[in-house]
Design a protein around this motif. Structure first.
Motif, short mmCIF file in Angstrom:
data_model
loop_
_atom_site.label_atom_id
_atom_site.label_comp_id
_atom_site.label_asym_id
_atom_site.label_seq_id
_atom_site.Cartn_x
_atom_site.Cartn_y
_atom_site.Cartn_z
N SER A 115 0.82 -0.98 -0.02
CA SER A 115 -0.05 -0.09 0.50
C SER A 115 0.47 1.65 -0.15
CB SER A 115 -0.83 -0.03 1.25
OG SER A 115 -1.41 1.44 1.33
N HIS A 116 0.52 2.50 -0.62
CA HIS A 116 0.78 3.53 -1.20
C HIS A 116 0.13 3.96 0.57
CE1 HIS A 116 2.26 3.14 -5.25
NE2 HIS A 116 3.68 3.86 -4.27
N SER A 117 -0.49 3.77 0.64
CA SER A 117 -1.05 5.00 1.59
C SER A 117 -1.21 4.37 3.61
CB SER A 117 -2.33 4.25 1.54
OG SER A 117 -3.90 4.92 3.52
N ASP A 118 -0.81 5.78 4.51
CA ASP A 118 -0.40 6.08 5.54
C ASP A 118 -1.18 5.17 6.09
OD1 ASP A 118 2.08 6.79 5.15
OD2 ASP A 118 2.12 9.25 4.80
N GLU A 119 -2.34 5.09 5.73
CA GLU A 119 -3.48 4.59 6.73
C GLU A 119 -3.20 3.40 7.21
OE1 GLU A 119 -7.08 5.36 8.17
OE2 GLU A 119 -5.96 6.73 7.42
N VAL A 120 -2.40 2.18 5.96
CA VAL A 120 -2.34 0.60 6.29
C VAL A 120 -1.46 0.92 7.44
CG1 VAL A 120 0.08 0.73 5.25
CG2 VAL A 120 -1.50 -0.76 5.73
N LYS A 121 -0.63 2.03 8.15
CA LYS A 121 0.52 1.48 9.31
C LYS A 121 -0.54 1.63 10.36
CE LYS A 121 4.23 5.01 7.42
NZ LYS A 121 4.96 5.64 7.15
N LYS A 122 -1.47 2.56 10.62
CA LYS A 122 -2.12 2.01 11.60
C LYS A 122 -2.94 0.90 12.12
CE LYS A 122 -5.18 5.95 11.06
NZ LYS A 122 -6.73 6.01 11.07
N TYR A 123 -2.81 -0.48 11.05
CA TYR A 123 -3.27 -1.74 11.12
C TYR A 123 -1.75 -2.69 11.36
CZ TYR A 123 -7.45 0.45 9.94
OH TYR A 123 -8.87 1.32 9.67
N ALA A 124 -0.92 -2.63 10.58
CA ALA A 124 0.29 -3.24 9.89
C ALA A 124 1.02 -3.09 11.66
CB ALA A 124 1.21 -2.84 9.43
N ASP A 125 1.45 -4.25 12.01
CA ASP A 125 1.75 -4.94 13.22
C ASP A 125 3.31 -4.20 12.67
OD1 ASP A 125 0.15 -6.27 14.71
OD2 ASP A 125 -0.13 -8.02 13.20
N ILE A 126 3.64 -4.72 11.38
CA ILE A 126 5.40 -4.96 11.09
C ILE A 126 5.40 -3.96 9.24
CG2 ILE A 126 7.20 -6.12 9.96
CD1 ILE A 126 5.53 -8.37 12.05
N ILE A 127 6.15 -2.83 8.86
CA ILE A 127 6.18 -2.52 7.83
C ILE A 127 7.26 -3.02 7.39
CG2 ILE A 127 6.47 0.14 7.16
CD1 ILE A 127 4.42 0.75 9.81
N ILE A 128 7.39 -3.18 6.35
CA ILE A 128 8.73 -3.42 4.89
C ILE A 128 8.54 -2.67 4.85
CG2 ILE A 128 9.33 -5.61 3.72
CD1 ILE A 128 7.57 -7.31 4.89
N GLU A 129 9.74 -1.66 4.54
CA GLU A 129 10.25 -0.54 3.43
C GLU A 129 10.89 -1.57 2.30
OE1 GLU A 129 9.17 2.35 3.74
OE2 GLU A 129 9.93 3.33 2.77
N LEU A 130 10.56 -1.27 0.69
CA LEU A 130 11.59 -1.27 -0.11
C LEU A 130 11.87 0.16 -0.39
CD1 LEU A 130 9.82 -4.78 -1.69
CD2 LEU A 130 11.81 -4.76 -0.95
N ASP A 131 13.36 -0.35 -1.16
CA ASP A 131 14.13 1.13 -1.87
C ASP A 131 14.69 -0.19 -2.80
OD1 ASP A 131 15.37 3.86 -2.69
OD2 ASP A 131 16.49 3.48 -0.76
N ASN A 132 14.44 0.16 -4.25
CA ASN A 132 14.96 -0.22 -5.36
C ASN A 132 15.85 -1.52 -5.24
OD1 ASN A 132 16.11 1.29 -7.15
ND2 ASN A 132 17.07 2.95 -6.59
N GLY A 133 15.10 -2.27 -4.89
CA GLY A 133 14.67 -4.00 -4.33
C GLY A 133 15.32 -3.85 -3.58
N ASN A 134 15.70 -3.30 -2.66
CA ASN A 134 15.98 -4.27 -0.83
C ASN A 134 15.36 -3.21 -0.18
OD1 ASN A 134 19.09 -3.92 -1.81
ND2 ASN A 134 18.84 -2.15 -2.28
N MET A 135 15.79 -4.27 0.53
CA MET A 135 14.59 -5.02 1.87
C MET A 135 15.48 -3.85 2.93
SD MET A 135 12.56 -7.60 3.64
CE MET A 135 11.37 -8.13 2.88
N VAL A 136 15.10 -2.60 3.14
CA VAL A 136 15.40 -1.19 4.40
C VAL A 136 15.24 -1.65 5.32
CG1 VAL A 136 15.86 0.51 2.06
CG2 VAL A 136 14.60 0.14 3.02
N SER A 137 13.77 -2.09 5.66
CA SER A 137 13.60 -2.10 7.19
C SER A 137 12.32 -3.26 7.86
CB SER A 137 12.84 -0.71 8.02
OG SER A 137 12.46 -1.01 6.87
#
Ligand SMILES: Nc1ncnc2c1ncn2[C@@H]1O[C@H](COP(=O)(O)OP(=O)(O)OP(=O)(O)O)[C@@H](O)[C@H]1O
Ligand SMILES: [Mg+2]
Length: 220
Positions: free
Chosen positions: A198-220
């Motif tokens: 999701s691009h929506s910040d709203e999802v952060k309220k519901y997610a247990d874990i946020i995975i951030e991708l940057d150029n094919g790399n997992m950054v968190s």
């Protein structure tokens, strides 16, 4: 689901594109994961590989301990049906079928279940997502949020352990977006593994874990 050094390289005429670069991650049941990152960062590629829609270039991908590289097409389709439910931005409902028939559809592939089971299951799923009064409606006769809830019911038809959703609320207003995220959250509490791009910040309220991708790399 266990990904070890998963890399995906797309080969185009002019060049190679590394869509995913050495992804190592284990997804667990009962958790709500949000996958975020800028356009082109590899989110859809990751979801497609996890759902056995796209092959990966290198690395290992295990589902419940099973090495997916050892499976043939038939075994892969079976795993896809058994373990995964898919939800997409554009719903992909069959417009010629009503809500009830759309939910029945994926169950037809599963020869192990009876006609009565299919019928009861479809009705109970549609009432679970609050659409008991809409079972005879065709997609055109429903709002975007209602159509997406039909898609959720359909994704649950074969009792998958894992729900993969790519921008499931991309076409919805805020109120319907909340309804969909709430529904997915409920499913994670019931023990399903929920993975939502999701691009929506709203999802952060519901997610247990946020995975951030940057150029094919997992950054968190
Ligand atoms: N079939 C393909 N052939 C070649 N390159 C591809 C293909 N599919 C995706 N790519 C490239 O791989 C990279 C990752 O694409 P992907 O669709 O996973 O991004 P995304 O994070 O889902 O982006 P968006 O937020 O725009 O949906 C991009 O650079 C894209 O151009
Ligand atoms: Mg995408």
């Amino acid at each position: 689901m266990n990904l070890e050094n998963i890399t995906k390289i797309y080969q185009t005429k002019e060049r190679e594109i590394t869509a995913l670069n050495n992804i190592n991650y284990t997804f667990s049941k009962g958790k709500f994961y949000a996958i975020m990152g800028h356009s082109g960062s590899g989110k859809s590629t990751l979801i497609s590989i996890m759902g056995l829609i796209e092959p990966y270039t290198s690395g290992k991908y295990y589902i419940n301990g099973k090495d997916t590289s050892k499976l043939n097409d038939q075994e892969l389709s079976y795993l896809r049906m058994k373990y995964f439910g898919f939800i997409f931005q554009d719903y992909y409902l069959d417009e010629h079928l009503n809500a009830y028939e759309n939910v029945i559809l994926p169950m037809l592939i599963n020869k192990e279940i009876s006609k009565k089971y299919r019928k009861d299951k479809a009705l109970s799923l549609l009432s679970k997502v609050g659409l008991k009064e809409r079972i005879n409606h065709f997609p055109k006769e429903m709002s975007g949020g209602e159509q997406q809830r039909v898609a959720i019911a359909r994704a649950l038809a074969n009792d998958p352990e894992i729900i993969l959703a790519d921008e499931p609320t991309g076409n919805l207003d805020r109120q319907n977006e909340e309804l969909i995220f709430q529904e997915l959250k409920k499913l994670s509490k019931e023990g399903k593994c929920i993975v939502v791009v999701s691009h929506s910040d709203e999802v952060k309220k519901y997610a247990d874990i946020i995975i951030e991708l940057d150029n094919g790399n997992m950054v968190s």
